[in-house]
Design an enzyme around this catalytic site. Structure first.
Site, PDB file in Angstrom:
ATOM      1  N   GLU A   1     108.844  37.627  37.475  1.00  0.00           N
ATOM      2  CA  GLU A   1     109.005  38.087  36.274  1.00  0.00           C
ATOM      3  C   GLU A   1     110.257  39.322  36.258  1.00  0.00           C
TER       4      GLU A   1
ATOM      5  N   PHE B   1     106.337  26.897  33.524  1.00  0.00           N
ATOM      6  CA  PHE B   1     107.792  27.324  33.502  1.00  0.00           C
ATOM      7  C   PHE B   1     108.704  27.311  34.342  1.00  0.00           C
TER       8      PHE B   1
ATOM      9  N   SER C   1     117.115  35.905  40.614  1.00  0.00           N
ATOM     10  CA  SER C   1     117.315  36.979  39.592  1.00  0.00           C
ATOM     11  C   SER C   1     118.724  36.645  38.890  1.00  0.00           C
TER      12      SER C   1
ATOM     13  N   CYS D   1     110.523  34.890  26.119  1.00  0.00           N
ATOM     14  CA  CYS D   1     109.235  34.695  26.987  1.00  0.00           C
ATOM     15  C   CYS D   1     108.888  35.691  27.965  1.00  0.00           C
TER      16      CYS D   1
ATOM     17  N   ARG E   1      80.859  57.093  52.844  1.00  0.00           N
ATOM     18  CA  ARG E   1      81.305  57.081  53.926  1.00  0.00           C
ATOM     19  C   ARG E   1      81.210  58.639  54.779  1.00  0.00           C
TER      20      ARG E   1
ATOM     21  N   LEU F   1      89.649  53.429  52.865  1.00  0.00           N
ATOM     22  CA  LEU F   1      88.562  52.591  53.630  1.00  0.00           C
ATOM     23  C   LEU F   1      88.609  52.441  55.044  1.00  0.00           C
TER      24      LEU F   1
ATOM     25  N   GLY G   1      89.367  50.759  58.195  1.00  0.00           N
ATOM     26  CA  GLY G   1      89.373  49.578  58.972  1.00  0.00           C
ATOM     27  C   GLY G   1      88.483  48.720  57.997  1.00  0.00           C
TER      28      GLY G   1
HETATM   29  P1  TGC Z   1     122.657  38.915  29.700  1.00  0.00           P
HETATM   30  O1  TGC Z   1     124.416  38.566  29.419  1.00  0.00           O
HETATM   31  O2  TGC Z   1     122.199  40.400  29.836  1.00  0.00           O
HETATM   32  O3  TGC Z   1     122.057  38.153  28.581  1.00  0.00           O
HETATM   33  C1  TGC Z   1     122.106  36.801  28.045  1.00  0.00           C
HETATM   34  C2  TGC Z   1     121.481  36.641  26.754  1.00  0.00           C
HETATM   35  O4  TGC Z   1     120.454  37.198  26.645  1.00  0.00           O
HETATM   36  C3  TGC Z   1     120.003  38.121  25.883  1.00  0.00           C
HETATM   37  N1  TGC Z   1     118.862  38.867  26.418  1.00  0.00           N
HETATM   38  C4  TGC Z   1     117.963  38.997  25.935  1.00  0.00           C
HETATM   39  N2  TGC Z   1     116.990  38.444  25.070  1.00  0.00           N
HETATM   40  C5  TGC Z   1     115.710  38.670  24.859  1.00  0.00           C
HETATM   41  N3  TGC Z   1     115.152  39.274  25.758  1.00  0.00           N
HETATM   42  C6  TGC Z   1     115.634  39.975  26.713  1.00  0.00           C
HETATM   43  N4  TGC Z   1     114.824  40.589  27.669  1.00  0.00           N
HETATM   44  C7  TGC Z   1     116.745  39.820  27.021  1.00  0.00           C
HETATM   45  N5  TGC Z   1     117.777  40.262  27.991  1.00  0.00           N
HETATM   46  C8  TGC Z   1     119.001  39.774  27.440  1.00  0.00           C
HETATM   47  C9  TGC Z   1     121.226  38.966  25.706  1.00  0.00           C
HETATM   48  O5  TGC Z   1     121.350  39.443  24.534  1.00  0.00           O
HETATM   49  C10 TGC Z   1     122.299  37.484  25.710  1.00  0.00           C
HETATM   50  O6  TGC Z   1     122.228  36.956  24.548  1.00  0.00           O
HETATM   51  P2  TGC Z   1     123.552  36.173  23.845  1.00  0.00           P
HETATM   52  O7  TGC Z   1     123.152  35.840  22.661  1.00  0.00           O
HETATM   53  O8  TGC Z   1     124.639  37.318  24.016  1.00  0.00           O
HETATM   54  O9  TGC Z   1     123.798  35.255  24.821  1.00  0.00           O
HETATM   55  O10 TGC Z   1     122.053  38.024  30.843  1.00  0.00           O
HETATM   56  P3  TGC Z   1     122.616  38.011  32.522  1.00  0.00           P
HETATM   57  O11 TGC Z   1     122.853  36.876  32.784  1.00  0.00           O
HETATM   58  O12 TGC Z   1     123.375  39.175  32.775  1.00  0.00           O
HETATM   59  O13 TGC Z   1     121.091  38.432  33.127  1.00  0.00           O
HETATM   60  C11 TGC Z   1     120.181  39.703  32.725  1.00  0.00           C
HETATM   61  C12 TGC Z   1     119.202  39.848  33.670  1.00  0.00           C
HETATM   62  C13 TGC Z   1     119.403  40.031  34.705  1.00  0.00           C
HETATM   63  C14 TGC Z   1     118.272  40.961  32.999  1.00  0.00           C
HETATM   64  C15 TGC Z   1     118.278  38.560  33.405  1.00  0.00           C
HETATM   65  O14 TGC Z   1     119.022  37.448  33.998  1.00  0.00           O
HETATM   66  C16 TGC Z   1     116.847  38.682  34.237  1.00  0.00           C
HETATM   67  O15 TGC Z   1     116.070  39.206  33.617  1.00  0.00           O
HETATM   68  N6  TGC Z   1     116.726  38.301  35.160  1.00  0.00           N
HETATM   69  C17 TGC Z   1     115.385  38.201  36.173  1.00  0.00           C
HETATM   70  C18 TGC Z   1     114.871  36.746  36.024  1.00  0.00           C
HETATM   71  C19 TGC Z   1     113.422  36.633  36.067  1.00  0.00           C
HETATM   72  O16 TGC Z   1     112.939  37.697  35.476  1.00  0.00           O
HETATM   73  N7  TGC Z   1     112.831  35.665  36.265  1.00  0.00           N
HETATM   74  C20 TGC Z   1     111.912  35.092  36.023  1.00  0.00           C
HETATM   75  C21 TGC Z   1     111.309  33.933  36.148  1.00  0.00           C
HETATM   76  S1  TGC Z   1     109.570  33.354  35.453  1.00  0.00           S
HETATM   77  C22 TGC Z   1     108.543  34.025  36.702  1.00  0.00           C
HETATM   78  O17 TGC Z   1     108.776  34.836  37.358  1.00  0.00           O
HETATM   79  C23 TGC Z   1     107.234  33.637  36.148  1.00  0.00           C
HETATM   80  S2  TGC Z   1     105.859  34.279  37.323  1.00  0.00           S
HETATM   81  C24 TGC Z   1     104.432  33.951  36.281  1.00  0.00           C
HETATM   82  C25 TGC Z   1     103.413  34.448  36.626  1.00  0.00           C
HETATM   83  O18 TGC Z   1     102.840  33.577  37.648  1.00  0.00           O
HETATM   84  O19 TGC Z   1     102.868  35.141  36.236  1.00  0.00           O
HETATM   85  P1  FAD Z   2     116.770  36.966  44.622  1.00  0.00           P
HETATM   86  O1  FAD Z   2     117.025  36.890  43.077  1.00  0.00           O
HETATM   87  O2  FAD Z   2     117.313  36.115  45.675  1.00  0.00           O
HETATM   88  O3  FAD Z   2     116.229  38.572  45.128  1.00  0.00           O
HETATM   89  C1  FAD Z   2     116.438  39.023  46.376  1.00  0.00           C
HETATM   90  C2  FAD Z   2     116.504  40.419  46.310  1.00  0.00           C
HETATM   91  O4  FAD Z   2     118.061  40.874  46.201  1.00  0.00           O
HETATM   92  C3  FAD Z   2     115.567  41.124  45.532  1.00  0.00           C
HETATM   93  O5  FAD Z   2     115.107  42.346  46.409  1.00  0.00           O
HETATM   94  C4  FAD Z   2     116.477  41.514  44.376  1.00  0.00           C
HETATM   95  O6  FAD Z   2     116.052  42.608  43.696  1.00  0.00           O
HETATM   96  C5  FAD Z   2     117.745  41.724  44.906  1.00  0.00           C
HETATM   97  N1  FAD Z   2     118.841  41.446  43.907  1.00  0.00           N
HETATM   98  C6  FAD Z   2     119.065  40.464  43.286  1.00  0.00           C
HETATM   99  N2  FAD Z   2     120.104  40.608  42.270  1.00  0.00           N
HETATM  100  C7  FAD Z   2     120.358  42.028  42.693  1.00  0.00           C
HETATM  101  C8  FAD Z   2     121.494  42.783  41.806  1.00  0.00           C
HETATM  102  N3  FAD Z   2     122.108  42.416  40.917  1.00  0.00           N
HETATM  103  N4  FAD Z   2     121.696  44.159  42.545  1.00  0.00           N
HETATM  104  C9  FAD Z   2     120.872  44.564  43.371  1.00  0.00           C
HETATM  105  N5  FAD Z   2     119.792  43.871  44.065  1.00  0.00           N
HETATM  106  C10 FAD Z   2     119.816  42.618  43.429  1.00  0.00           C
HETATM  107  N6  FAD Z   2     109.932  31.625  38.456  1.00  0.00           N
HETATM  108  C11 FAD Z   2     109.630  30.785  37.508  1.00  0.00           C
HETATM  109  O7  FAD Z   2     110.541  30.367  36.689  1.00  0.00           O
HETATM  110  N7  FAD Z   2     108.272  30.282  37.111  1.00  0.00           N
HETATM  111  C12 FAD Z   2     107.368  30.769  37.672  1.00  0.00           C
HETATM  112  O8  FAD Z   2     106.234  30.413  37.294  1.00  0.00           O
HETATM  113  C13 FAD Z   2     107.459  31.482  38.740  1.00  0.00           C
HETATM  114  N8  FAD Z   2     106.373  31.793  39.353  1.00  0.00           N
HETATM  115  C14 FAD Z   2     106.377  32.635  40.705  1.00  0.00           C
HETATM  116  C15 FAD Z   2     105.199  32.876  41.348  1.00  0.00           C
HETATM  117  C16 FAD Z   2     105.590  33.379  42.571  1.00  0.00           C
HETATM  118  C17 FAD Z   2     104.138  33.554  43.536  1.00  0.00           C
HETATM  119  C18 FAD Z   2     106.809  33.990  43.071  1.00  0.00           C
HETATM  120  C19 FAD Z   2     106.877  34.635  44.390  1.00  0.00           C
HETATM  121  C20 FAD Z   2     107.669  33.993  42.281  1.00  0.00           C
HETATM  122  C21 FAD Z   2     107.545  33.206  41.071  1.00  0.00           C
HETATM  123  N9  FAD Z   2     108.701  32.847  40.359  1.00  0.00           N
HETATM  124  C22 FAD Z   2     108.707  31.940  39.107  1.00  0.00           C
HETATM  125  C23 FAD Z   2     110.038  33.117  40.916  1.00  0.00           C
HETATM  126  C24 FAD Z   2     110.423  34.784  40.358  1.00  0.00           C
HETATM  127  O9  FAD Z   2     110.777  34.900  39.335  1.00  0.00           O
HETATM  128  C25 FAD Z   2     111.527  34.935  41.446  1.00  0.00           C
HETATM  129  O10 FAD Z   2     111.251  34.945  42.696  1.00  0.00           O
HETATM  130  C26 FAD Z   2     112.295  36.368  41.078  1.00  0.00           C
HETATM  131  O11 FAD Z   2     113.077  36.328  39.860  1.00  0.00           O
HETATM  132  C27 FAD Z   2     113.243  36.538  42.076  1.00  0.00           C
HETATM  133  O12 FAD Z   2     114.393  35.555  42.386  1.00  0.00           O
HETATM  134  P2  FAD Z   2     114.314  35.302  43.838  1.00  0.00           P
HETATM  135  O13 FAD Z   2     112.983  35.344  44.649  1.00  0.00           O
HETATM  136  O14 FAD Z   2     115.352  34.102  44.187  1.00  0.00           O
HETATM  137  O15 FAD Z   2     115.104  36.389  44.690  1.00  0.00           O
END
Ligand code: TGC
Ligand code: FAD
Length: 390
Positions: free
Chosen positions: A370, A135, A144, A245, A275, A345, A347
């Protein structure tokens, strides 16, 4: 980790589970004890993903547990999905990552937003692990804040031309397909299914991780990749699509974190009873009892949270903010328990003879991916106040 692992259940939460839930837990638990626990430390030490587990993960139904059976999924409910993630993450967060990426970040978007042709082509093979997916949302300059992404595509006849890059992508180095989020010419975000072998598409591996060492992480690089238009997910566009998702995967992680916490608690309890220091088991000392009592308290609260969230998800009523609360609380709970358990635990806690240090380091990724701990707090802050403080 004990072969005969029994999970702490201080509030008889088992009474809230169906017979099917308990059977799924038992069979997943047995698989983890047989296939993951004996080998995982070695793979983590050598920083290698145990790819031979893919077929077995497919066989136990860990790929798409809640995807309908007609597409090869198991057709289970959301609590069953959570329980599976709990048991798998008890073994290792990296193995749970593989299952949750395949289920919630690859199969889910194809199932929810895909065409019939896409569902039939990919879902059954993803369910068995015959093909694996990843993904791609995060970019080097947009973690973020994914809405700022610069990956983009332009129309060219029956195809689009995709450019850009993604980083930190779980499973990218071996995935057969990638669900990639990129902007069209109108800056609208869409999901595209990019297949390994398409010209200009490469997936270099990321090395030197101290966390999730038994999980394979890499980049996705798109250099004028020609992707057929029929590979675009047609049913939803905009940032809301990948965020849906993420809601599904974040929910699974809230359960997975409980599995890690249980394993750390059990290890610490057993060790503290065996222990002897100052003539008595350290379990007889108040300071160690405080640690154990607080671990059990926090695990119990997290169990109730995820169970209730699962019920809400089964009724399609769980909100994104509720999911954020559970992911944030439970991962934080688990990382704190891992740190305390490591201290119990002494050491020995820093060695690979026990699972705690590996779990602790894994959780540094889980608390970041996530959505970071901060981002989930801000999602809650927005929900409570109506003011977006991102
Ligand atoms: P914002 O303006 O709030 O929202 C944009 C549009 O999205 C809608 N929306 C949602 N829809 C469904 N589910 C949700 N949870 C939603 N949150 C918001 C919202 O209603 C809007 O819709 P529309 O129709 O008005 O356009 O968006 P924003 O740009 O201000 O960002 C919001 C924020 C910061 C919460 C979002 O960007 C966020 O969650 N950032 C974190 C990024 C993140 O979690 N990345 C993960 C990458 S994948 C990963 O890490 C996989 S790890 C896999 C593993 O190994 O397990
Ligand atoms: P940044 O967004 O640069 O954040 C850096 C710091 O700033 C953090 O402490 C954050 O909390 C803080 N910060 C950011 N914005 C704000 C704010 N507005 N206010 C205050 N503090 C803020 N992504 C995918 O798409 N697919 C994957 O499969 C996937 N797998 C991953 C696997 C691993 C092992 C790791 C480490 C990451 C993976 N990710 C994946 C990416 C992951 O989702 C991002 O690392 C995460 O969303 C944070 O983004 P960043 O690392 O760029 O940190």
């Amino acid at each position: 980790m004990s072969e005969n692992f029994t999970s702490p259940d201080f509030y008889n939460i088992d009474e809230l589970l169906s017979e099917e839930h308990k059977l799924i837990r038992e069979s997943t638990r047995q698989w983890v004890s047989k296939s993951v626990s004996p080998i995982i430390e070695e793979y983590a030490q050598k920083a290698e993903f145990p790819s031979h587990l893919i077929k077995e993960l497919g066989e136990i139904g860990a790929f798409g547990p809640y995807i309908p059976e007609k597409y090869g999924g198991a057709g289970f409910d959301q609590i069953s999905y959570g329980i599976m993630m709990q048991e798998i993450e008890r073994g290792d967060s990296g193995i749970r990552s593989t299952a949750s990426v395949q289920s919630s970040l690859v199969m889910y978007p194809i199932w929810k937003f895909g065409s019939d042709e896409q569902k039939e082509k990919y879902l059954p093979k993803l369910a068995t692990g015959e093909i694996m997916g990843c993904f791609g949302l995060t970019e080097p300059d947009h973690g973020s804040n994914p809405s700022g992404m610069i990956s983009n595509f332009k129309s060219d006849g029956d195809d689009v031309i995709l450019n850009g890059s993604k980083m930190w992508i779980s499973n990218s180095p071996f995935a057969d397909i990638a669900v990639v989020w990129a902007k069209d010419e109108n800056k609208r975000i869409h999901g595209l299914i990019v297949e390994r072998g398409m010209n200009g598409f490469t997936t270099p591996e990321t090395h030197n991780k101290w966390s999730l060492r038994a999980s394979s992480t890499g980049e996705l690089i798109f250099d004028n990749v020609r992707v057929p238009k029929k590979n675009i997910l047609p049913e939803k566009s905009g940032l809301g699509a990948p965020l849906m998702c993420l809601d599904s995967a974040r929910y699974g992680i809230s359960w997975g974190a409980i599995g890690v916490a249980m394993d750390c608690y059990n290890t610490a309890l057993k060790y503290s009873l065996e222990r002897i220091q100052f003539g008595k088991p350290i379990a007889a000392k108040q300071l160690q009892q405080k640690k154990l009592a607080e671990m059990l308290t926090d695990i119990t609260k997290a169990q109730l949270l995820s169970w209730r969230l699962g019920k809400l998800k089964n009724e399609d009523k769980a909100t994104s903010a509720q999911i954020s609360l559970a992911k944030r609380n439970n991962v934080d709970m688990a990382i704190n328990i891992a740190r305390e358990a490591r201290q119990v635990l002494g050491g020995m806690g820093i060695t690979g003879d026990f699972s705690i240090m590996r779990h602790m380091m894994n959780l540094e990724s889980v608390i970041t991916y996530e959505g970071t701990h901060d981002i989930h707090l801000l999602i809650l802050g927005n929900e409570i106040t109506g003011h977006n403080a991102f």
